[in-house]
Every structure is written in structure tokens, then in C-alpha cells.
Design a protein around this motif. Structure first.
Motif, PDB file in Angstrom:
ATOM      1  N   MET A 185      48.059  44.585  28.076  1.00 46.28           N
ATOM      2  CA  MET A 185      47.024  43.726  27.466  1.00 46.28           C
ATOM      3  C   MET A 185      46.727  42.535  28.403  1.00 46.28           C
ATOM      4  O   MET A 185      47.317  42.405  29.606  1.00 46.28           O
ATOM      5  N   HIS A 186      45.965  41.526  28.075  1.00 47.98           N
ATOM      6  CA  HIS A 186      45.696  40.576  28.840  1.00 47.98           C
ATOM      7  C   HIS A 186      45.512  39.160  28.041  1.00 47.98           C
ATOM      8  O   HIS A 186      45.212  39.280  26.815  1.00 47.98           O
ATOM      9  N   PHE A 187      45.595  38.173  28.731  1.00 47.46           N
ATOM     10  CA  PHE A 187      45.464  36.723  28.122  1.00 47.46           C
ATOM     11  C   PHE A 187      44.546  36.064  29.131  1.00 47.46           C
ATOM     12  O   PHE A 187      44.725  36.065  30.192  1.00 47.46           O
ATOM     13  N   THR A 188      43.589  34.976  28.384  1.00 48.08           N
ATOM     14  CA  THR A 188      42.708  34.335  29.087  1.00 48.08           C
ATOM     15  C   THR A 188      43.019  33.119  29.181  1.00 48.08           C
ATOM     16  O   THR A 188      43.806  32.474  28.061  1.00 48.08           O
ATOM     17  N   LYS A 189      43.224  32.559  30.361  1.00 47.94           N
ATOM     18  CA  LYS A 189      43.711  31.040  30.502  1.00 47.94           C
ATOM     19  C   LYS A 189      42.609  30.088  30.236  1.00 47.94           C
ATOM     20  O   LYS A 189      41.379  30.324  30.470  1.00 47.94           O
ATOM     21  N   LEU A 235      59.276  43.715  32.247  1.00 44.64           N
ATOM     22  CA  LEU A 235      57.879  43.166  31.879  1.00 44.64           C
ATOM     23  C   LEU A 235      57.545  42.186  32.977  1.00 44.64           C
ATOM     24  O   LEU A 235      58.357  41.370  33.329  1.00 44.64           O
ATOM     25  N   VAL A 236      56.210  42.255  33.448  1.00 43.66           N
ATOM     26  CA  VAL A 236      55.447  41.600  34.395  1.00 43.66           C
ATOM     27  C   VAL A 236      54.397  40.845  33.633  1.00 43.66           C
ATOM     28  O   VAL A 236      53.729  41.159  33.184  1.00 43.66           O
ATOM     29  N   LEU A 237      54.664  39.577  33.840  1.00 39.15           N
ATOM     30  CA  LEU A 237      53.342  38.573  33.460  1.00 39.15           C
ATOM     31  C   LEU A 237      52.400  38.276  34.938  1.00 39.15           C
ATOM     32  O   LEU A 237      53.058  37.797  35.800  1.00 39.15           O
ATOM     33  N   LEU A 238      51.343  38.862  35.092  1.00 38.15           N
ATOM     34  CA  LEU A 238      50.743  39.108  36.311  1.00 38.15           C
ATOM     35  C   LEU A 238      49.243  38.525  36.285  1.00 38.15           C
ATOM     36  O   LEU A 238      48.365  38.663  35.338  1.00 38.15           O
ATOM     37  N   ASP A 239      49.015  37.419  37.198  1.00 34.24           N
ATOM     38  CA  ASP A 239      47.821  36.978  37.228  1.00 34.24           C
ATOM     39  C   ASP A 239      46.922  37.478  37.874  1.00 34.24           C
ATOM     40  O   ASP A 239      47.287  38.357  39.015  1.00 34.24           O
ATOM     41  N   MET A 240      45.673  37.499  37.464  1.00 38.65           N
ATOM     42  CA  MET A 240      44.663  38.370  38.055  1.00 38.65           C
ATOM     43  C   MET A 240      44.213  37.996  39.635  1.00 38.65           C
ATOM     44  O   MET A 240      43.880  38.729  40.188  1.00 38.65           O
ATOM     45  N   LYS A 241      44.185  36.916  39.562  1.00 38.42           N
ATOM     46  CA  LYS A 241      43.435  36.207  40.993  1.00 38.42           C
ATOM     47  C   LYS A 241      44.576  35.421  41.701  1.00 38.42           C
ATOM     48  O   LYS A 241      45.054  34.465  41.482  1.00 38.42           O
ATOM     49  N   ILE A 242      45.073  36.192  42.608  1.00 39.72           N
ATOM     50  CA  ILE A 242      46.186  35.644  43.541  1.00 39.72           C
ATOM     51  C   ILE A 242      45.775  35.776  45.034  1.00 39.72           C
ATOM     52  O   ILE A 242      45.200  36.799  45.342  1.00 39.72           O
ATOM     53  N   PRO A 243      45.861  34.736  45.808  1.00 39.27           N
ATOM     54  CA  PRO A 243      45.155  34.950  47.210  1.00 39.27           C
ATOM     55  C   PRO A 243      46.100  35.797  47.873  1.00 39.27           C
ATOM     56  O   PRO A 243      47.262  36.059  47.574  1.00 39.27           O
ATOM     57  N   LYS A 280      39.046  45.765  32.273  1.00 37.75           N
ATOM     58  CA  LYS A 280      39.164  47.116  31.943  1.00 37.75           C
ATOM     59  C   LYS A 280      39.923  48.015  33.031  1.00 37.75           C
ATOM     60  O   LYS A 280      40.461  48.830  32.682  1.00 37.75           O
ATOM     61  N   GLU A 281      39.569  47.592  34.459  1.00 37.24           N
ATOM     62  CA  GLU A 281      40.319  48.418  35.251  1.00 37.24           C
ATOM     63  C   GLU A 281      41.837  48.125  35.205  1.00 37.24           C
ATOM     64  O   GLU A 281      42.586  48.999  35.437  1.00 37.24           O
ATOM     65  N   ALA A 282      42.219  46.961  34.923  1.00 41.20           N
ATOM     66  CA  ALA A 282      43.728  46.617  34.888  1.00 41.20           C
ATOM     67  C   ALA A 282      44.232  47.460  33.672  1.00 41.20           C
ATOM     68  O   ALA A 282      45.282  48.176  33.803  1.00 41.20           O
ATOM     69  N   THR A 283      43.580  47.796  32.570  1.00 34.61           N
ATOM     70  CA  THR A 283      44.142  48.249  31.425  1.00 34.61           C
ATOM     71  C   THR A 283      44.021  49.855  31.790  1.00 34.61           C
ATOM     72  O   THR A 283      45.085  50.569  31.562  1.00 34.61           O
ATOM     73  N   MET A 286      47.218  37.998  33.300  1.00 32.59           N
ATOM     74  CA  MET A 286      46.570  36.648  32.769  1.00 32.59           C
ATOM     75  C   MET A 286      45.434  36.452  33.844  1.00 32.59           C
ATOM     76  O   MET A 286      45.479  36.701  35.058  1.00 32.59           O
ATOM     77  N   THR A 287      44.425  35.948  33.225  1.00 34.86           N
ATOM     78  CA  THR A 287      43.232  35.474  34.123  1.00 34.86           C
ATOM     79  C   THR A 287      42.551  34.427  33.676  1.00 34.86           C
ATOM     80  O   THR A 287      42.530  34.073  32.362  1.00 34.86           O
ATOM     81  N   ALA A 288      42.043  33.520  34.617  1.00 36.84           N
ATOM     82  CA  ALA A 288      41.228  32.523  34.041  1.00 36.84           C
ATOM     83  C   ALA A 288      39.757  32.777  33.921  1.00 36.84           C
ATOM     84  O   ALA A 288      38.788  32.019  33.784  1.00 36.84           O
TER      85      ALA A 288
END
Length: 130
Positions: free
Chosen positions: A99-103, A49-57, A90-93, A80-82
Motif C-alpha cells: 500500500m502507499h500513503f501520501t504525505k 515491514l518497511v515504511l519506505l519513502d518514494m523520494k530519497i536522494p 503503480k510501479e511500486a505496487t 510513503m510519498t509526498a
């Protein structure tokens, strides 16, 4: 055999927190601060499993997600997204995120979601109460 979890976030504090939480849950944990390193770990360690932040430089979460799925489509990904960017979520899904979690997220909710994904009977065998 320990389940493997990769944490991808450019924020060091979040990576350290999640590493501590999931190491104490008994997972083999890996961390990456960027997409290049994350994909290297995916290729070499094959995380469950990968916990992946949506916004990474550099390479954003959606690009990383596409690459992860092209390497191994069976790897589960939780975003994971802030940012409440519904189109990106939706695109990630659509790309295969489960699933996603909001920071800022509730660490217990995230822990429960990861445990549910990695300990569900259909993908591992474990004794109840172990």
C-alpha cells in the motif's frame, strides 16, 4: 518476539516521529536515511515491514524496493510519498509494495495499517486484548 519495522526516509523529523510512534506500539524499530543504509539493515536485521519513502536522494524508493524484494520477497513494504505520482505508485505496487500513503499522512491511519499488517492472525500469534 517483537516484530521489526524499518523506517526509510531522508527527512529526519519524519523518521523520529515514526520511530517514537512505532516503538511505543511495541515494535523493534530501525531507521535509515538512504538506500545503502536501508539495504544493510534489511540484510542484517530482516525487518517484517518497511515504511519506505518514494523520494530519497541517491537511490529512489523504487530502486530500494526492488533490492529489498530481491533480498527477501516476504518483507512487507508500505510506500510513503509526498508526490501524487500515480505511475510510480503503480510501479511500486507491481514491484510488491502492499500500500502507499501520501504525505502529509494521518499518523493514526498509518499506525493502524502497520498494526494490521504486523498483527494479522495469518503471520503471528497473539492474544486478543494483549
Amino acid at each position: 518476539m517483537k516484530k521489526k519495522l524499518l523506517i526509510v526516509d531522508d527527512q529526519n523529523g519524519i523518521r523520529i516521529l515514526l520511530m517514537e510512534v512505532f516503538s511505543s506500539e511495541g515494535y523493534e524499530t530501525y531507521q535509515a536515511s538512504n538506500g545503502k543504509l536501508a539495504l544493510e539493515i534489511v540484510r542484517n536485521a530482516s525487518p517484517d515491514l518497511v515504511l519506505l519513502d518514494m523520494k530519497i536522494p541517491g537511490m529512489d524508493g523504487l530502486d530500494i524496493l526492488k533490492h529489498i524484494k530481491s533480498i527477501d520477497s516476504s518483507i512487507k513494504v508500505i510506500m510513503m510519498t509526498a508526490y501524487g505520482e500515480l505511475d510510480m505508485i503503480k510501479e511500486a505496487t507491481d514491484l510488491g509494495a502492499i500500500m502507499h500513503f501520501t504525505k502529509p499522512f494521518d499518523i493514526d491511519e498509518l499506525r493502524q495499517a502497520v498494526n494490521q499488517q504486523l498483527r494479522s492472525p495469518n503471520n503471528s500469534s497473539f492474544a486478543v486484548g494483549s
